[in-house]
Design an enzyme around this catalytic site. Sequence first.
Site, PDB file in Angstrom:
ATOM      1  NE  ARG A  50      -3.851   0.851   1.683  1.00  0.00           N
ATOM      2  CZ  ARG A  50      -5.039   0.682   2.384  1.00  0.00           C
ATOM      3  NH1 ARG A  50      -5.462   1.744   3.285  1.00  0.00           N
ATOM      4  NH2 ARG A  50      -6.135   0.129   1.870  1.00  0.00           N
ATOM      5  CB  CYS A 108     -14.090   1.310  -0.285  1.00  0.00           C
ATOM      6  SG  CYS A 108     -13.542   3.009  -0.356  1.00  0.00           S
ATOM      7  CD  GLN A 116     -13.037  -1.945  -1.368  1.00  0.00           C
ATOM      8  OE1 GLN A 116     -11.989  -2.398  -0.612  1.00  0.00           O
ATOM      9  NE2 GLN A 116     -13.846  -2.483  -1.045  1.00  0.00           N
ATOM     10  CG  HIS A 127      -8.461   0.007  -3.233  1.00  0.00           C
ATOM     11  ND1 HIS A 127      -7.655  -1.035  -3.036  1.00  0.00           N
ATOM     12  CD2 HIS A 127      -9.182   0.271  -2.587  1.00  0.00           C
ATOM     13  CE1 HIS A 127      -7.820  -0.946  -1.672  1.00  0.00           C
ATOM     14  NE2 HIS A 127      -8.388  -0.577  -1.261  1.00  0.00           N
ATOM     15  NE  ARG A 132      -9.977  -5.583  -0.124  1.00  0.00           N
ATOM     16  CZ  ARG A 132      -9.338  -4.367  -0.023  1.00  0.00           C
ATOM     17  NH1 ARG A 132     -10.241  -3.388   0.773  1.00  0.00           N
ATOM     18  NH2 ARG A 132      -8.317  -4.591  -0.210  1.00  0.00           N
ATOM     19  CG  ASP A 142     -13.661   6.639  -1.308  1.00  0.00           C
ATOM     20  OD1 ASP A 142     -13.495   6.529  -0.311  1.00  0.00           O
ATOM     21  OD2 ASP A 142     -12.125   6.303  -1.985  1.00  0.00           O
TER      22      ASP A 142
HETATM   23  N1   CP Z   1     -11.601   0.109   1.922  1.00  0.00           N
HETATM   24  C1   CP Z   1     -10.218  -0.102   2.422  1.00  0.00           C
HETATM   25  O1   CP Z   1      -8.949  -0.449   1.575  1.00  0.00           O
HETATM   26  O2   CP Z   1     -10.542  -0.220   3.561  1.00  0.00           O
HETATM   27  P1   CP Z   1      -8.735  -0.018   4.764  1.00  0.00           P
HETATM   28  O3   CP Z   1      -8.160   1.421   4.824  1.00  0.00           O
HETATM   29  O4   CP Z   1      -8.603   0.404   5.847  1.00  0.00           O
HETATM   30  O5   CP Z   1      -7.945  -1.102   4.538  1.00  0.00           O
HETATM   31  N1  NVA Z   2     -10.061   6.407  -1.964  1.00  0.00           N
HETATM   32  C1  NVA Z   2      -9.790   6.311  -0.504  1.00  0.00           C
HETATM   33  C2  NVA Z   2      -9.787   4.411  -0.211  1.00  0.00           C
HETATM   34  C3  NVA Z   2      -9.422   4.193   1.352  1.00  0.00           C
HETATM   35  C4  NVA Z   2     -10.084   2.866   1.547  1.00  0.00           C
HETATM   36  C5  NVA Z   2      -8.402   6.546  -0.473  1.00  0.00           C
HETATM   37  O1  NVA Z   2      -7.437   6.716  -1.439  1.00  0.00           O
HETATM   38  O2  NVA Z   2      -8.093   6.804   0.980  1.00  0.00           O
END
Ligand code: CP
Ligand code: NVA
Length: 319
Positions: A107, A267, A137, A134, A295, A228
Site C-alpha cells: 500500500r 469501500c 477492493q 485499488h 475483501r 467513497d
Molecule cells: N477499503 C479499504 O481499503 O479499507 P482500509 O483502508 O481500512 O484497508
Molecule cells: N479513496 C480512498 C480509499 C480508502 C480505502 C483513499 O485512497 O484514501
Amino acid sequence: MNDYEEKRDLLAIDDFSKELPDLIDWAIKIKNGDDFVDEFKPLEGMSIGSIYEKPSTRTRVSFEVGVNKLGGQPLTLLSNDIQLGKSESIADTAAVLSRFLDGMTYRCFKHSDVGDLAKHSTIPVINALSDLHHPCQAAADLMTITENKEKLNGHISWIGDGNNVLHDLLLASVSLGHDFSYATPLGYEPDKMIIERAKKIADQTGAKIIETNDPEEAVTGAGVIYTDIFVSMGEEHLKDKKNAFDGFQINEDLVSKADPDYLFMHCLPAHRGEEVTDSVIDSKNSVVFDQAENRMWAQMSLLTYMCNENAWHTFKELF
Ligand code: CP
Ligand code: NVA
C-alpha cells in the site's frame, strides 16, 4: 515453495480482466465451503509480506487472516519500522524480500512505486492501494455484486471523487459487462488514460459507460450506488477540495431516483454525514459490511492463483 512458472503481479484490476469471473466464482465457493475449506492449505510453508505506507483496517486484517486461513504466514511491515523510504531503495528492498517471502502486497502513495517493487521482485506483488488503483477492493466489490445478481436491476453508478477506487471499479465492472455511470464534480474526473482503458474493455464486452457531472443523471435507474470519501489519504492538504462536492451526498432524496432494490456500496471507511447519510448506509439496501468481509475471500482467491496456481485449479475442478 512457490508453484508458479512465471510470476504475475496485480497492479490494477485489468491485469486480470480475463480471469476475473473465475477468480470471483472461486472466492464465492471458498466463502461458502464450510468444512472442506479447513483442509485446504495452498499457502502452507509460504510467507506473504505486506508493506503499508498508509493506515489500513480492512486490507491489513483481511490479508493477515486470509493468508493464515490458507496455511501461510502473514508478515505486516509498517513503513515506519522498515528501511524502505529511509536508507534503502525500492529495488534493493524488492531483491531482499524476494529471498525471504513468497508473495508481497504494498500500500503506497505513488502508483509507480508498486510498479517498481513488482519490477524488481522475483515473487508476485499485489497492489494493496495506490493513488491510482485499488484492485483488491474492486475484486471484492464485483464479488459482492455477483452474490446479489438475482436482484440487480440497473447499472452501477458512482457518485463522488474520480479516485483510485472508482478506477478499478469501472475497469472491473465493464470487464464483467455491467453498464456503468459516474458523476464527479468538474475538475475531479477520473484519470483519462484509465477511462480510455475502460472504454476499450467496454467495446469488447458491450458495456455502456455514461460520464456526467450530474449525480441525479448518474443514479437514475441505477441498480448499484457507490461512493467513497471526498478527500483520499495523502490529499489532506487539499483544504478546499470538499467544497466541490456540494450535491454529491448520497441521501434519501438522491437514492429515490434509483431502482427500489438498489445496492448501496462504499469501500469504507465512511465519513457519515459527508458523502453518505446514516439513513442510507444503515438501510436494508446497504451491503457495505459484506463488501468488507469479501475483501478476505477475494484476496484468498487472488493469492492462491498467484502463489500456487495448480492448487487454485485443483480447487476449482473439485468444487
Ligand atoms: N477499503 C479499504 O481499503 O479499507 P482500509 O483502508 O481500512 O484497508
Ligand atoms: N479513496 C480512498 C480509499 C480508502 C480505502 C483513499 O485512497 O484514501
